[in-house]
Design a protein around this motif. Structure first.
Motif, PDB file in Angstrom:
ATOM      1  N   MET A 130     -44.064 -15.022  -5.321  1.00 62.92           N
ATOM      2  CA  MET A 130     -43.681 -13.849  -6.110  1.00 62.92           C
ATOM      3  C   MET A 130     -42.585 -14.220  -7.102  1.00 62.92           C
ATOM      4  N   PRO A 131     -42.575 -13.556  -8.282  1.00 64.13           N
ATOM      5  CA  PRO A 131     -41.485 -13.806  -9.227  1.00 64.13           C
ATOM      6  C   PRO A 131     -40.201 -13.141  -8.748  1.00 64.13           C
TER       7      PRO A 131
ATOM      8  N   PHE B  11     -39.601 -18.351  -9.256  1.00 60.74           N
ATOM      9  CA  PHE B  11     -40.548 -17.878  -8.261  1.00 60.74           C
ATOM     10  C   PHE B  11     -40.046 -18.244  -6.878  1.00 60.74           C
ATOM     11  N   ARG B  12     -40.533 -17.511  -5.890  1.00 62.23           N
ATOM     12  CA  ARG B  12     -40.217 -17.833  -4.492  1.00 62.23           C
ATOM     13  C   ARG B  12     -41.480 -17.658  -3.675  1.00 62.23           C
ATOM     14  N   CYS B  13     -41.692 -18.577  -2.724  1.00 65.67           N
ATOM     15  CA  CYS B  13     -42.846 -18.439  -1.831  1.00 65.67           C
ATOM     16  C   CYS B  13     -42.408 -17.816  -0.516  1.00 65.67           C
TER      17      CYS B  13
ATOM     18  N   GLU C  95     -38.469 -22.930 -10.761  1.00 61.81           N
ATOM     19  CA  GLU C  95     -38.489 -22.290 -12.072  1.00 61.81           C
ATOM     20  C   GLU C  95     -39.701 -22.741 -12.867  1.00 61.81           C
ATOM     21  N   VAL C  96     -40.252 -21.806 -13.612  1.00 59.22           N
ATOM     22  CA  VAL C  96     -41.413 -22.103 -14.443  1.00 59.22           C
ATOM     23  C   VAL C  96     -41.042 -21.800 -15.894  1.00 59.22           C
TER      24      VAL C  96
ATOM     25  N   GLY D 266     -45.432  -5.886 -16.329  1.00 61.84           N
ATOM     26  CA  GLY D 266     -45.169  -7.079 -15.540  1.00 61.84           C
ATOM     27  C   GLY D 266     -43.725  -7.093 -15.128  1.00 61.84           C
ATOM     28  N   PRO D 267     -43.424  -7.800 -14.072  1.00 62.64           N
ATOM     29  CA  PRO D 267     -42.117  -7.696 -13.445  1.00 62.64           C
ATOM     30  C   PRO D 267     -40.941  -8.172 -14.297  1.00 62.64           C
TER      31      PRO D 267
END
Ligand code: ZN
Length: 154
Positions: free
Chosen positions: A133-134, A101-103, A110-111, A147-148
């Motif tokens: 966002m992923p 993910f990035r803000c 990473e999740v 989903g992305p």
């Protein structure tokens, strides 16, 4: 979430997703479609050299399912290699084992797959912004509206 066991866990997607034999015109070229989870099966078993049991665990599938994936992957690759066909790596039923993910501020993290399911991220862990966002892994295309980072069998 009853359908979740249909999705195979994949921890990496190949950077290069198209191989083509030299000296064959596109019009005459036959193409083999290697599913992303088949590529992952080959990667775990033949590249990393893991036992089938371990591979199956990593992909969250049964050993017999893994064995079928591997057989199918090897058969396709052999067909392409020996019969001069192109290979396109795409599609299949898989979930990324780790999602990045990035803000808005540019922090990335990473999740793990399990966390995504039980506790999907809502805030950036560094600055607490909800604008996250992923990130798409290389070679991934958004398809099927699932989903992305999920790809559906076409
Ligand atoms: Zn942040």
């Amino acid at each position: 979430m009853g359908r979740r066991q249909l999705w195979r866990k994949v921890s990496s997607i190949p950077m290069i997703t198209y191989f083509k034999p030299a000296g064959i015109r596109m019009a005459e070229l036959e193409e083999i479609r290697l599913l992303v989870e088949e590529a992952e099966a080959i990667r775990l078993k033949d590249l990393e050299g893991l036992e089938q049991e371990e591979c199956a665990q990593k992909m969250s599938i049964s050993r017999s399912t893994f064995s079928r994936l591997l057989d199918s992957a090897r058969q396709k690759i052999a067909d392409a290699l020996l019969n001069g066909k192109a290979i396109r790596i795409e599609g299949g039923n898989f979930e990324m084992a780790v999602r990045r993910f990035r803000c808005l501020e540019g922090h990335e993290w990473e999740v793990p797959f399990e966390t995504m399911i039980s506790d999907p991220p809502e805030l950036c862990p560094k600055c607490d912004t909800p604008s996250i966002m992923p990130l798409f892994p290389p070679g991934m295309r958004h398809r099927g509206g699932h989903g992305p980072m999920r790809s559906t069998r076409a």
